[in-house]
Design a protein around this motif. Sequence first.
Motif, PDB file in Angstrom:
ATOM      1  N   GLY A  76       1.033  61.469  32.771  1.00 57.84           N
ATOM      2  CA  GLY A  76       1.949  60.431  33.265  1.00 57.84           C
ATOM      3  C   GLY A  76       2.344  60.615  34.713  1.00 57.84           C
ATOM      4  N   GLY A  77       1.725  61.576  35.402  1.00 57.97           N
ATOM      5  CA  GLY A  77       2.097  61.776  36.800  1.00 57.97           C
ATOM      6  C   GLY A  77       3.256  62.756  36.907  1.00 57.97           C
ATOM      7  N   ILE A  78       3.767  62.956  38.117  1.00 54.27           N
ATOM      8  CA  ILE A  78       4.784  63.976  38.327  1.00 54.27           C
ATOM      9  C   ILE A  78       5.949  63.432  39.143  1.00 54.27           C
ATOM     10  CG2 ILE A  78       3.167  65.906  38.248  1.00 54.27           C
ATOM     11  CD1 ILE A  78       3.183  65.789  41.343  1.00 54.27           C
ATOM     12  N   GLN A  79       7.044  64.173  39.079  1.00 52.76           N
ATOM     13  CA  GLN A  79       8.211  63.867  39.904  1.00 52.76           C
ATOM     14  C   GLN A  79       7.940  64.488  41.272  1.00 52.76           C
ATOM     15  OE1 GLN A  79      11.072  62.125  38.999  1.00 52.76           O
ATOM     16  NE2 GLN A  79      11.409  62.239  41.207  1.00 52.76           N
ATOM     17  N   LEU A  80       7.573  63.644  42.245  1.00 55.23           N
ATOM     18  CA  LEU A  80       7.223  64.188  43.555  1.00 55.23           C
ATOM     19  C   LEU A  80       8.467  64.603  44.328  1.00 55.23           C
ATOM     20  CD1 LEU A  80       4.492  61.591  44.626  1.00 55.23           C
ATOM     21  CD2 LEU A  80       4.138  64.006  44.083  1.00 55.23           C
ATOM     22  N   LEU A  81       8.300  65.594  45.212  1.00 55.38           N
ATOM     23  CA  LEU A  81       9.388  65.996  46.096  1.00 55.38           C
ATOM     24  C   LEU A  81       9.690  64.847  47.049  1.00 55.38           C
ATOM     25  CD1 LEU A  81       8.103  69.561  47.056  1.00 55.38           C
ATOM     26  CD2 LEU A  81      10.145  69.063  45.696  1.00 55.38           C
ATOM     27  N   LYS A  82      10.962  64.690  47.423  1.00 53.15           N
ATOM     28  CA  LYS A  82      11.303  63.675  48.413  1.00 53.15           C
ATOM     29  C   LYS A  82      10.805  64.156  49.778  1.00 53.15           C
ATOM     30  CE  LYS A  82      15.495  62.148  46.013  1.00 53.15           C
ATOM     31  NZ  LYS A  82      15.536  63.353  45.085  1.00 53.15           N
TER      32      LYS A  82
END
Length: 266
Positions: A31-37
Motif C-alpha cells: 500500500g505504499g509508505i508514509q513518506l518523510l515531509k
Amino acid sequence: MFDRYNRHITYLRISVTDRCNLRCTYCMPEGGIQLLKKKEILTLEEIAEVVKTGAELGIKKIRLTGGEPLVRQGIVDLVEMINRIDAIEEITMTTNGILLSKYAQQLKAAGLNRINISLDSVIPEKFRDITRGGNLNDVFEGIQAAKSAGLTPIKINVVRLANQDDQEIDLVKKFATEQGLQVRFITQMDLKSGEFSQVEGGEGGNCSICNRLRLTANGMIKPCLFSNKEYSIRDLGIREAFTQALNSKPKRGVMNSNNSFYNIGG
Ligand code: SF4
C-alpha cells in the motif's frame, strides 16, 4: 574513531531519501509508505556537513543509499561536495540501477569511485514481480553504463528470498561471471524480529568487526542497523550526535522497531 569494543569505525552509510522508483516486495509494503515531509529530509549541505565532521572524527568511506539514491534531486552535486572533503578516501553507492544509465558518467566525473547494484533475479518476469513493475532491461543498461564510466568493481547485491530456488540464484551467478561483476548474497533480514546474518561476499552483518555508523534521511545518526538508538544532528549538533552514537554502539545487533529498510538503506 574506536567504539567501546575497540572496533575501528571508519564507514558512514547515508540514506539520502526514503523515496524509491521501485516497490520491492521484501522492502516496501504493497500500500505504499508514509513518506518523510520535505522539511524533515536533510539538505545536501547538511549531509555534506555531517560528512565533513565525520571525516574529522575518522570516517574515510561513504556509501550513499536510500530508498533509491538516484531519485534524490542534486545527487550528483552531493557526490561532488563529498569528493571535496580530503579525508574521505572512498565514495560508493547502492542503487537499484533503473536510472543508472542516465547518471553513470556524471557520477564518475563528480567523484564516485564504485557502485553496488541491487539485482535479485535476471528473469524478466520474476524481476518485474519482485520489484512490482521494474524493467530488467533498465538495470542491464545501467550496468553497461557503469562499466563504460569506470565505476568499477561493480558489485551485485542479491537478496536471497525464501521462495527463490537455487536455479535462479545460479542464473544470477552465471550472469555476473559473464559480465565480470562481483556478487554478494544477502539473506533476507527482518528488522523487527532481529533476524540477520553475515553478507556472503561482504562484511555486513559481522558484528565483531563492524566498522559502520548510519545517517538516516531525516538526520539521525544510528550506531547499528539492528538497534532503536538514534541521535538527531539537528537537535544535538553533528559532533555530539556522532559521539553519542559511537558511545552507545552495541556489541551486536538485536532488533530495530523504529526504521524500515526503505528509510535506512540496509
Ligand atoms: S547488526 Fe549492528 S553491530 Fe552488527 S554488523 Fe550490523 S550494524 Fe554492525
